[in-house]
Design an enzyme around this catalytic site. Structure first.
Site, PDB file in Angstrom:
ATOM      1  N   SER A 171       0.855  -1.192   0.000  1.00 47.06           N
ATOM      2  CA  SER A 171       0.000   0.000   0.000  1.00 47.06           C
ATOM      3  C   SER A 171       0.881   1.228   0.000  1.00 47.06           C
ATOM      4  CB  SER A 171      -0.891   0.010   1.243  1.00 47.06           C
ATOM      5  OG  SER A 171      -1.454   1.304   1.364  1.00 47.06           O
ATOM      6  N   HIS A 195      -1.088  -1.224  -4.391  1.00 48.24           N
ATOM      7  CA  HIS A 195      -2.363  -0.900  -3.735  1.00 48.24           C
ATOM      8  C   HIS A 195      -2.424   0.613  -3.536  1.00 48.24           C
ATOM      9  CE1 HIS A 195      -5.942  -1.767  -1.348  1.00 48.24           C
ATOM     10  NE2 HIS A 195      -5.510  -0.851  -0.488  1.00 48.24           N
ATOM     11  N   ASP A 250      -4.604   3.740  -2.242  1.00 45.86           N
ATOM     12  CA  ASP A 250      -5.694   4.122  -1.329  1.00 45.86           C
ATOM     13  C   ASP A 250      -6.217   5.517  -1.620  1.00 45.86           C
ATOM     14  OD1 ASP A 250      -6.010   1.881   0.486  1.00 45.86           O
ATOM     15  OD2 ASP A 250      -3.969   2.326   1.137  1.00 45.86           O
ATOM     16  N   MET A 262      -8.717   8.343  -0.501  1.00 42.86           N
ATOM     17  CA  MET A 262      -9.535   8.803   0.634  1.00 42.86           C
ATOM     18  C   MET A 262     -10.000  10.236   0.391  1.00 42.86           C
ATOM     19  SD  MET A 262      -7.298   7.358   3.791  1.00 42.86           S
ATOM     20  CE  MET A 262      -6.577   5.709   3.758  1.00 42.86           C
ATOM     21  N   HIS A 291      -8.262   1.329  -4.364  1.00 42.55           N
ATOM     22  CA  HIS A 291      -9.195   1.103  -3.258  1.00 42.55           C
ATOM     23  C   HIS A 291      -9.880   2.430  -2.954  1.00 42.55           C
ATOM     24  CE1 HIS A 291      -9.538   0.180   1.381  1.00 42.55           C
ATOM     25  NE2 HIS A 291     -10.711   0.342   0.797  1.00 42.55           N
ATOM     26  N   MET A 298     -12.073   4.836  -1.077  1.00 41.18           N
ATOM     27  CA  MET A 298     -12.740   5.143   0.192  1.00 41.18           C
ATOM     28  C   MET A 298     -13.337   6.523   0.013  1.00 41.18           C
ATOM     29  SD  MET A 298      -9.741   3.586   2.611  1.00 41.18           S
ATOM     30  CE  MET A 298      -8.589   3.616   1.235  1.00 41.18           C
ATOM     31  N   MET A 308     -11.508  -5.584   4.978  1.00 42.68           N
ATOM     32  CA  MET A 308     -10.712  -4.678   5.803  1.00 42.68           C
ATOM     33  C   MET A 308     -10.457  -5.351   7.145  1.00 42.68           C
ATOM     34  SD  MET A 308     -10.190  -2.072   3.919  1.00 42.68           S
ATOM     35  CE  MET A 308      -9.247  -1.170   5.159  1.00 42.68           C
ATOM     36  N   PHE A 347      -6.620   5.089   7.799  1.00 43.22           N
ATOM     37  CA  PHE A 347      -5.234   5.298   8.220  1.00 43.22           C
ATOM     38  C   PHE A 347      -4.420   4.016   8.108  1.00 43.22           C
ATOM     39  CE2 PHE A 347      -8.069   8.128  10.474  1.00 43.22           C
ATOM     40  CZ  PHE A 347      -7.506   9.371  10.196  1.00 43.22           C
ATOM     41  N   ASP A 405      -6.727  -6.271   3.949  1.00 43.47           N
ATOM     42  CA  ASP A 405      -6.089  -4.944   4.011  1.00 43.47           C
ATOM     43  C   ASP A 405      -6.119  -4.407   5.430  1.00 43.47           C
ATOM     44  OD1 ASP A 405      -5.187  -2.361   3.558  1.00 43.47           O
ATOM     45  OD2 ASP A 405      -6.858  -1.780   2.254  1.00 43.47           O
ATOM     46  N   GLY A 406      -4.929  -4.201   5.996  1.00 44.42           N
ATOM     47  CA  GLY A 406      -4.821  -3.553   7.304  1.00 44.42           C
ATOM     48  C   GLY A 406      -4.078  -4.402   8.318  1.00 44.42           C
ATOM     49  N   GLY A 413       1.051  -1.957   4.064  1.00 41.64           N
ATOM     50  CA  GLY A 413       1.612  -0.609   3.930  1.00 41.64           C
ATOM     51  C   GLY A 413       2.824  -0.456   4.822  1.00 41.64           C
ATOM     52  N   SER A 414       2.563  -0.180   6.111  1.00 40.15           N
ATOM     53  CA  SER A 414       3.683   0.021   7.033  1.00 40.15           C
ATOM     54  C   SER A 414       4.518  -1.251   7.179  1.00 40.15           C
ATOM     55  CB  SER A 414       3.171   0.503   8.390  1.00 40.15           C
ATOM     56  OG  SER A 414       2.139  -0.339   8.860  1.00 40.15           O
TER      57      SER A 414
HETATM   58  C1  DX5 Z   1      -6.464   1.815   5.325  1.00 44.89           C
HETATM   59  C2  DX5 Z   1      -5.924   1.475   3.961  1.00 44.89           C
HETATM   60  C3  DX5 Z   1      -4.820   0.491   3.944  1.00 44.89           C
HETATM   61  C4  DX5 Z   1      -3.574   0.930   4.663  1.00 44.89           C
HETATM   62  C5  DX5 Z   1      -2.935  -0.280   5.242  1.00 44.89           C
HETATM   63  O1  DX5 Z   1      -7.635   2.540   5.184  1.00 44.89           O
HETATM   64  O2  DX5 Z   1      -6.970   0.944   3.151  1.00 44.89           O
HETATM   65  O3  DX5 Z   1      -4.509   0.080   2.621  1.00 44.89           O
HETATM   66  O4  DX5 Z   1      -2.639   1.576   3.844  1.00 44.89           O
HETATM   67  O5  DX5 Z   1      -1.847   0.111   6.003  1.00 44.89           O
HETATM   68  P1  DX5 Z   1      -1.118  -0.862   7.020  1.00 44.89           P
HETATM   69  O6  DX5 Z   1      -0.620  -2.052   6.225  1.00 44.89           O
HETATM   70  O7  DX5 Z   1      -0.027  -0.018   7.562  1.00 44.89           O
HETATM   71  O8  DX5 Z   1      -2.146  -1.285   8.033  1.00 44.89           O
HETATM   72 ZN    ZN Z   2      -6.464   0.010   1.195  1.00 41.19          ZN
END
Ligand code: DX5
Ligand code: ZN
Length: 231
Positions: A9, A34, A36, A38, A68, A70, A139, A145, A177-178, A199-200
């Site tokens: 992500s 990926h 995101d 928002m 994705h 949102m 999710m 976040f 995801d998450g 992501g992280s």
């Molecule tokens: C959250 C996003 C995720 C996010 C995941 O709303 O949809 O894609 O980047 O981040 P991590 O892997 O750090 O939880």
């Molecule tokens: Zn996402």
């Protein structure tokens, strides 16, 4: 061997060097970008739009881009992302007044379609649309976040979603995801997921000065997935 795909992500990437970050993470063996989106309305954060997706394509990114959404509403922005080079476009059913129509619109625009389920959203939204869905995204955190912890109840929900996919007979990917990291990815795969957003778990890894720093974290995830596969 299941066809596992790792989807970094880019929310957790260094936005000031986004093209390079995506090149490096794909070169490390990751499969899907990926992306995101928002809107500070459906979720309380504001991130990327179609211009950035288009910029990544112009930069030379050829890997699939998994958009994705949102955002609310969803339909107006779908053709823009298709034109900007999206491969998958997924959205949250609560954000569309006409879920069937939005799914159809994504495919009409030439993209693969998907529905995203928040932790408290029931899978019953799938009841009459499995024929229009290429991806189910569960999710495992509340959206908005990066850097949150994986919600354990997602494992049972993954098992349930996998049954729905198998029963449907359609070729549908199951993405999560998450909070996905090296230390829980095997358990998540064993519950039925085949596409892993992180992501992280990927971008926060190693020393920023090292262009190859994603190689070892992606390789570790692959090792874990290989083990999950043999369980
Ligand atoms: C959250 C996003 C995720 C996010 C995941 O709303 O949809 O894609 O980047 O981040 P991590 O892997 O750090 O939880
Ligand atoms: Zn996402």
């Amino acid at each position: 061997m299941a066809d596992y795909r790792i989807a970094p992500s880019i929310l957790a990437a260094n936005f000031a060097r986004l093209g390079e970050e995506v090149d490096n993470v794909i070169a490390s063996g990751a499969d899907i970008v990926h992306f995101d989106v928002m809107d500070n309305h459906y979720v309380p954060n504001l991130t990327l739009g179609p211009l950035v997706c288009d910029a990544l394509r112009s930069h030379g990114v050829s890997a699939p881009i998994d958009v994705h959404l949102m955002v609310k509403p969803v339909d107006r922005i779908i053709p823009d992302f298709a034109k900007a080079g999206a491969s998958y476009i997924t959205f949250h059913p609560e954000a569309s007044d006409h879920v069937d129509r939005s799914l159809g619109l994504i495919r009409e625009c030439g993209c693969k379609s998907g529905l995203v389920f928040n932790p408290a959203t029931p899978l019953s939204y799938l009841d009459y649309v499995t024929d229009k869905v290429d991806m189910i995204l569960l999710m495992s955190v509340n959206p908005g976040f990066g850097g949150q912890s994986f919600i354990a109840a997602t494992l049972d929900k993954l098992r349930e979603a996998k049954k729905i996919i198998d029963r449907s007979g359609y070729d549908i990917r199951l993405e999560v995801d998450g909070g996905v990291k090296v230390d829980n990815i095997a358990e998540i795969a064993a519950a039925g997921a085949d596409t892993f957003v992180s992501g992280s778990g990927i971008f926060a890894y190693g020393d920023e000065a090292d262009p190859n720093r994603y190689d070892s974290i992606v390789a570790k995830m692959r090792d874990e997935l290989a083990q999950a596969n043999s369980i």
